[in-house]
Design a protein around this motif. Sequence first.
Motif, PDB file in Angstrom:
ATOM      1  N   GLY A 136      27.376 -43.344 -28.884  1.00 41.73           N
ATOM      2  CA  GLY A 136      26.490 -42.026 -29.156  1.00 41.73           C
ATOM      3  C   GLY A 136      26.244 -41.333 -30.097  1.00 41.73           C
ATOM      4  O   GLY A 136      25.670 -40.535 -30.369  1.00 41.73           O
ATOM      5  N   ARG A 137      27.405 -41.517 -31.248  1.00 39.15           N
ATOM      6  CA  ARG A 137      27.130 -41.191 -32.721  1.00 39.15           C
ATOM      7  C   ARG A 137      26.192 -41.985 -32.954  1.00 39.15           C
ATOM      8  O   ARG A 137      26.104 -43.006 -33.405  1.00 39.15           O
ATOM      9  CB  ARG A 137      28.477 -41.294 -33.370  1.00 39.15           C
ATOM     10  N   ARG A 138      25.240 -41.142 -34.016  1.00 39.22           N
ATOM     11  CA  ARG A 138      24.136 -41.534 -34.403  1.00 39.22           C
ATOM     12  C   ARG A 138      23.598 -40.715 -35.858  1.00 39.22           C
ATOM     13  O   ARG A 138      23.749 -39.427 -35.691  1.00 39.22           O
ATOM     14  CB  ARG A 138      23.014 -41.582 -33.309  1.00 39.22           C
ATOM     15  N   PHE A 139      23.042 -41.357 -36.597  1.00 40.45           N
ATOM     16  CA  PHE A 139      22.753 -40.458 -37.821  1.00 40.45           C
ATOM     17  C   PHE A 139      21.304 -41.066 -38.163  1.00 40.45           C
ATOM     18  O   PHE A 139      21.007 -42.393 -38.436  1.00 40.45           O
ATOM     19  CB  PHE A 139      23.468 -40.687 -39.035  1.00 40.45           C
ATOM     20  N   ASN A 140      20.272 -40.399 -38.189  1.00 39.91           N
ATOM     21  CA  ASN A 140      18.752 -40.834 -38.535  1.00 39.91           C
ATOM     22  C   ASN A 140      18.354 -40.077 -39.891  1.00 39.91           C
ATOM     23  O   ASN A 140      18.612 -38.993 -40.025  1.00 39.91           O
ATOM     24  CB  ASN A 140      17.933 -40.350 -37.475  1.00 39.91           C
ATOM     25  N   ILE A 141      17.743 -40.944 -40.606  1.00 38.28           N
ATOM     26  CA  ILE A 141      16.830 -40.167 -41.917  1.00 38.28           C
ATOM     27  C   ILE A 141      15.444 -40.755 -41.663  1.00 38.28           C
ATOM     28  O   ILE A 141      15.273 -41.651 -41.468  1.00 38.28           O
ATOM     29  CB  ILE A 141      17.647 -40.458 -43.196  1.00 38.28           C
ATOM     30  N   PHE A 142      14.644 -39.790 -42.159  1.00 35.29           N
ATOM     31  CA  PHE A 142      13.310 -40.216 -41.899  1.00 35.29           C
ATOM     32  C   PHE A 142      12.440 -39.582 -43.317  1.00 35.29           C
ATOM     33  O   PHE A 142      12.749 -38.378 -43.845  1.00 35.29           O
ATOM     34  CB  PHE A 142      12.756 -39.687 -40.672  1.00 35.29           C
ATOM     35  N   HIS A 143      11.486 -40.250 -43.670  1.00 31.07           N
ATOM     36  CA  HIS A 143      10.381 -39.859 -44.702  1.00 31.07           C
ATOM     37  C   HIS A 143       9.002 -40.358 -44.650  1.00 31.07           C
ATOM     38  O   HIS A 143       8.890 -41.528 -44.177  1.00 31.07           O
ATOM     39  CB  HIS A 143      11.067 -40.357 -46.012  1.00 31.07           C
ATOM     40  N   GLY A 144       8.158 -39.558 -45.015  1.00 35.43           N
ATOM     41  CA  GLY A 144       6.800 -40.002 -44.705  1.00 35.43           C
ATOM     42  C   GLY A 144       5.948 -39.288 -45.906  1.00 35.43           C
ATOM     43  O   GLY A 144       6.184 -38.090 -46.394  1.00 35.43           O
ATOM     44  N   THR A 145       4.947 -39.933 -46.360  1.00 36.11           N
ATOM     45  CA  THR A 145       3.687 -39.638 -47.240  1.00 36.11           C
ATOM     46  C   THR A 145       2.575 -39.751 -46.964  1.00 36.11           C
ATOM     47  O   THR A 145       2.194 -41.031 -46.514  1.00 36.11           O
ATOM     48  CB  THR A 145       4.011 -39.997 -48.680  1.00 36.11           C
ATOM     49  N   ASP A 146       1.761 -38.761 -46.932  1.00 36.66           N
ATOM     50  CA  ASP A 146       0.213 -38.767 -46.722  1.00 36.66           C
ATOM     51  C   ASP A 146      -0.625 -38.316 -48.135  1.00 36.66           C
ATOM     52  O   ASP A 146      -0.214 -37.238 -48.618  1.00 36.66           O
ATOM     53  CB  ASP A 146      -0.342 -38.161 -45.731  1.00 36.66           C
ATOM     54  N   VAL A 147      -1.363 -39.310 -48.579  1.00 37.68           N
ATOM     55  CA  VAL A 147      -2.215 -38.756 -50.035  1.00 37.68           C
ATOM     56  C   VAL A 147      -3.411 -39.255 -49.471  1.00 37.68           C
ATOM     57  O   VAL A 147      -4.008 -40.288 -49.414  1.00 37.68           O
ATOM     58  CB  VAL A 147      -1.707 -39.562 -51.192  1.00 37.68           C
ATOM     59  N   SER A 148      -4.343 -38.134 -49.580  1.00 41.30           N
ATOM     60  CA  SER A 148      -5.819 -38.178 -49.338  1.00 41.30           C
ATOM     61  C   SER A 148      -6.650 -37.821 -50.697  1.00 41.30           C
ATOM     62  O   SER A 148      -6.328 -36.607 -50.889  1.00 41.30           O
ATOM     63  CB  SER A 148      -6.275 -37.545 -48.101  1.00 41.30           C
ATOM     64  N   ASN A 149      -7.358 -38.485 -51.217  1.00 45.33           N
ATOM     65  CA  ASN A 149      -8.273 -38.196 -52.129  1.00 45.33           C
ATOM     66  C   ASN A 149      -9.929 -38.221 -51.531  1.00 45.33           C
ATOM     67  O   ASN A 149     -10.155 -39.427 -51.473  1.00 45.33           O
ATOM     68  CB  ASN A 149      -8.205 -38.731 -53.304  1.00 45.33           C
ATOM     69  N   ARG A 150     -10.568 -37.016 -51.336  1.00 50.18           N
ATOM     70  CA  ARG A 150     -11.629 -36.974 -50.886  1.00 50.18           C
ATOM     71  C   ARG A 150     -12.789 -36.618 -51.954  1.00 50.18           C
ATOM     72  O   ARG A 150     -12.616 -35.395 -52.574  1.00 50.18           O
ATOM     73  CB  ARG A 150     -12.008 -36.308 -49.417  1.00 50.18           C
ATOM     74  N   TYR A 151     -14.038 -37.251 -52.178  1.00 55.57           N
ATOM     75  CA  TYR A 151     -14.812 -36.808 -53.320  1.00 55.57           C
ATOM     76  C   TYR A 151     -16.210 -37.049 -52.453  1.00 55.57           C
ATOM     77  O   TYR A 151     -16.517 -38.011 -51.900  1.00 55.57           O
ATOM     78  CB  TYR A 151     -15.051 -37.787 -54.485  1.00 55.57           C
ATOM     79  N   ASN A 152     -17.166 -35.965 -52.548  1.00 55.26           N
ATOM     80  CA  ASN A 152     -18.564 -36.011 -52.128  1.00 55.26           C
ATOM     81  C   ASN A 152     -19.351 -35.530 -53.169  1.00 55.26           C
ATOM     82  O   ASN A 152     -19.058 -34.316 -53.650  1.00 55.26           O
ATOM     83  CB  ASN A 152     -18.490 -35.009 -50.812  1.00 55.26           C
ATOM     84  N   ASP A 153     -20.611 -35.972 -53.119  1.00 55.35           N
ATOM     85  CA  ASP A 153     -21.571 -35.389 -53.798  1.00 55.35           C
ATOM     86  C   ASP A 153     -22.810 -35.256 -52.893  1.00 55.35           C
ATOM     87  O   ASP A 153     -23.367 -36.160 -52.559  1.00 55.35           O
ATOM     88  CB  ASP A 153     -21.903 -36.344 -55.134  1.00 55.35           C
ATOM     89  N   LEU A 154     -23.397 -34.061 -52.858  1.00 56.74           N
ATOM     90  CA  LEU A 154     -24.156 -33.661 -51.871  1.00 56.74           C
ATOM     91  C   LEU A 154     -25.462 -33.077 -52.412  1.00 56.74           C
ATOM     92  O   LEU A 154     -25.418 -32.071 -53.092  1.00 56.74           O
ATOM     93  CB  LEU A 154     -23.701 -32.793 -50.921  1.00 56.74           C
ATOM     94  N   LEU A 155     -26.574 -33.748 -52.576  1.00 60.16           N
ATOM     95  CA  LEU A 155     -27.789 -33.307 -53.245  1.00 60.16           C
ATOM     96  C   LEU A 155     -28.913 -32.882 -52.119  1.00 60.16           C
ATOM     97  O   LEU A 155     -29.173 -33.707 -51.232  1.00 60.16           O
ATOM     98  CB  LEU A 155     -28.099 -34.021 -54.133  1.00 60.16           C
ATOM     99  N   THR A 156     -29.369 -31.700 -52.149  1.00 62.14           N
ATOM    100  CA  THR A 156     -30.342 -31.271 -51.217  1.00 62.14           C
ATOM    101  C   THR A 156     -31.396 -30.906 -52.011  1.00 62.14           C
ATOM    102  O   THR A 156     -31.547 -29.822 -52.757  1.00 62.14           O
ATOM    103  CB  THR A 156     -29.962 -30.354 -49.925  1.00 62.14           C
ATOM    104  N   GLU A 157     -32.778 -31.266 -51.902  1.00 59.61           N
ATOM    105  CA  GLU A 157     -33.993 -30.796 -52.296  1.00 59.61           C
ATOM    106  C   GLU A 157     -35.086 -30.436 -51.051  1.00 59.61           C
ATOM    107  O   GLU A 157     -35.354 -31.188 -50.487  1.00 59.61           O
ATOM    108  CB  GLU A 157     -34.558 -31.742 -53.249  1.00 59.61           C
ATOM    109  N   SER A 158     -35.617 -29.306 -51.025  1.00 57.77           N
ATOM    110  CA  SER A 158     -36.272 -28.818 -50.165  1.00 57.77           C
ATOM    111  C   SER A 158     -37.849 -28.243 -50.626  1.00 57.77           C
ATOM    112  O   SER A 158     -37.436 -27.190 -51.590  1.00 57.77           O
ATOM    113  CB  SER A 158     -35.789 -27.912 -49.139  1.00 57.77           C
TER     114      SER A 158
END
Length: 184
Positions: A105-127
């Motif tokens: 029943g004795r237990r030791f846990n370690i945990f690690h996580g990484t999320d990396v997001s790079n979002r690039y948008n070029d939005l052009l509207t002509e009306s």
Amino acid sequence: NFNDNKIYNGDTVINTIGKVVGPVETNAHNIGFGARLKPDSVTNILFNANYTISLSEEDKFININSNSNKLGQLSIGNINQLNLGENYYYRHNLFITRLSKTKAGRRFNIFHGTDVSNRYNDLLTESLTKFIYPNAYDSGLYQLRKEKIPRTDVYTGFNYSEPLSKLITFRIGGRHEYGKTLNG
């Protein structure tokens, strides 16, 4: 693709018809891997990671025509949109569990996580819209939006369990999280 919108006001009907023409293309690529290791009889290690690239291009032309059954043509116009998007995403998770060799029943846990997001948008509207009723005038719009949104999230933590008796277990744990988003 047609969009037909009718507005009823008494005996007057205003009909706006929009026609959308143009391609939408999205390409996504994903690669991932994982491992489940058991280096000895009391240790388990789980690791997984993936990387995704998503590229999109939307080139739309919208023609809009608005008419009234009483007054005739109200406006005519068009909208050009060019939307380019890039999304790069990386994630990994690591979980390590170690059991006691001497006490059930004795237990030791370690945990690690990484999320990396790079979002690039070029939005052009002509009306360009030509209004005919109630007053004749032209309206033009040119809009360019650039979005750069990098985001990083990291977490690290641990848990420890110590059975004090058959009915009572002492548990302690901790977790640290870090998140950062830049809007540019």
